[in-house]
Design an enzyme around this catalytic site. Structure first.
Site, short mmCIF file in Angstrom:
data_model
loop_
_atom_site.label_atom_id
_atom_site.label_comp_id
_atom_site.label_asym_id
_atom_site.label_seq_id
_atom_site.Cartn_x
_atom_site.Cartn_y
_atom_site.Cartn_z
N ARG A 111 0.99 -1.28 0.03
CA ARG A 111 0.02 -0.19 -0.03
C ARG A 111 0.89 1.16 -0.05
O ARG A 111 2.08 1.35 0.69
CB ARG A 111 -0.82 -0.18 1.27
CG ARG A 111 -2.23 -1.09 1.17
CD ARG A 111 -2.91 -0.57 -0.04
NE ARG A 111 -4.23 -1.40 0.10
CZ ARG A 111 -4.41 -2.35 -0.96
NH1 ARG A 111 -3.45 -2.62 -1.79
NH2 ARG A 111 -5.30 -3.26 -0.86
N GLU B 160 -3.73 7.62 -4.16
CA GLU B 160 -4.20 7.12 -5.27
C GLU B 160 -5.45 7.69 -5.73
O GLU B 160 -6.22 8.05 -5.13
CB GLU B 160 -4.23 5.56 -5.07
CG GLU B 160 -3.06 4.53 -5.09
CD GLU B 160 -3.01 3.25 -5.47
OE1 GLU B 160 -3.71 2.89 -6.06
OE2 GLU B 160 -2.11 2.57 -4.99
N HIS C 102 -0.89 0.26 -10.05
CA HIS C 102 -1.68 -0.54 -9.04
C HIS C 102 -2.25 -1.90 -9.72
O HIS C 102 -3.18 -2.19 -9.71
CB HIS C 102 -2.80 0.08 -8.19
CG HIS C 102 -2.89 -0.51 -7.04
ND1 HIS C 102 -3.49 0.06 -5.99
CD2 HIS C 102 -2.91 -1.98 -6.51
CE1 HIS C 102 -3.72 -0.88 -4.84
NE2 HIS C 102 -3.30 -1.94 -5.20
C1 GLV Z 1 -4.62 -4.90 -4.02
O1 GLV Z 1 -4.23 -4.32 -3.67
C2 GLV Z 1 -5.39 -5.80 -3.25
O2 GLV Z 1 -5.27 -5.54 -1.93
O3 GLV Z 1 -6.05 -7.06 -3.57
#
Ligand code: GLV
Length: 322
Positions: free
Chosen positions: A241, A270, A288
């Site tokens: 994250r 984000e 991402h």
């Molecule tokens: C992606 O970042 C997830 O948490 O699945």
């Protein structure tokens, strides 16, 4: 009839599992982008189950807007930092996420792709070639570094961290260090991984890959102090994250070559990728997409459906968050 509100279309396979159930009324938000806050607050009204994605902020206001029927929030993601857990618990709302071997392997592949792309300067040399700059082979042209024989530091020795460690140990003979709030004996047995404190791991690793959830205790876990502990030849990878790294500190560290480079898939705010990061040459940026394969996203869709189906059948969902 149990109403399931889905905030954005997800791979059909999971929705099809839900649609087979005649006691479920599935409403999928029609827009092909993250739902706006206003629309979410309006559309969630009367839902028994909310199927959310990781970009939806599910807080008390959303739970209030849904009303007292809301009994489950099924997140289409491994992470669940987008959900106000305490608030949901206080209301007796069950929360689930979607971990699983497929997604761990897929994210591990992305981490490994970033490692090799950084070491072998793949993105940079592709741009060089496309610009027409290749005029002849040279013994010292565009040198990168090797991955074999290096040390990889895994921060967070859970499922995804372990998958990265195993592949890199088995496939490339890389030495594994890891740090976590608890020891992972299986990881140690399978890869010979050595447990280190975070400062020790940062000092000793050639690659550092982050695999911790976003919690108050992991927010800005990597700041300037930590970056300065890393080797100037080391690379940092983040597929966990964004706020785990202090992004401003990372920009400064990369600008001044405190570390050699970074492979970044997640961002502090984000979907904003700051210009300071985008203009750097010693970074690879992905949007991402670490779990963005058909296989993994289908697996997540199936996992979210299984959680919902277990819940409506009165069972504990396989991925209920305690
Ligand atoms: C992606 O970042 C997830 O948490 O699945």
């Amino acid at each position: 009839m149990t109403k399931v509100f889905v905030t954005r279309h997800i791979p059909e396979v999971g929705l099809a599992m839900l649609r087979k159930r005649k006691d479920l009324h599935i409403v999928v938000a029609p827009q092909d982008k993250a739902i706006s806050r206003r629309k979410l607050l309006r559309s969630v009204r009367g839902a028994d189950i909310l199927l959310s994605i990781l970009t939806d902020k599910i807080d008390a206001a959303v739970m209030d807007a849904a009303g007292s029927k809301l009994k489950m929030i099924a997140n289409y993601a491994v992470g669940f930092d987008n959900i106000a857990l305490k608030e949901a618990k206080r209301r007796g709302i069950v929360i689930t996420n979607t971990p699983g071997p497929e997604i761990s392997e897929t994210v591990a592949e992305h981490v490994i792709a970033l490692m090799f792309a950084l070491a072998h300067r793949i993105v940079e040399t592709d741009a060089f070639s496309r610009r027409g700059n290749y005029h002849g082979w040279g013994p010292e042209m565009l040198l990168g570094c090797d991955v074999y024989g290096t040390t990889l530091g895994i921060v967070g020795g859970g499922a995804i961290g372990s998958a990265v460690a195993k592949r890199m140990h088995d496939g490339f003979g890389v030495t594994i260090l890891y740090t976590d709030i608890r020891r992972n004996k299986k990881l140690e047995a399978e890869t010979g991984a050595k447990f280190r404190t975070l400062p020790q791991l940062l000092k000793q690793s050639d690659f550092v890959s982050l695999h911790v959830p976003l919690l108050p205790s992991t927010h800005h876990m990597i700041g300037m102090r930590e970056l300065k502990l890393m080797k100037p030849t080391a690379f940092l990878i983040n597929t966990a994250r964004g706020p785990v790294i202090d992004e401003a500190a990372l920009i400064t560290a990369l600008t001044h070559h405190v570390i050699a480079g970074a492979g970044i898939d997640v961002y502090e705010h984000e979907a904003h990728i700051p210009r300071g990061l985008r203009k750097l040459k010693n970074i690879i940026l992905t949007p991402h997409t670490a779990s963005a394969t058909h296989g993994a996203r289908n697996a997540i869709s199936i996992a979210v459906a299984k959680n919902i189906l277990a819940f409506i059948d009165g069972k504990t969902p396989p991925n209920a968050i305690a």
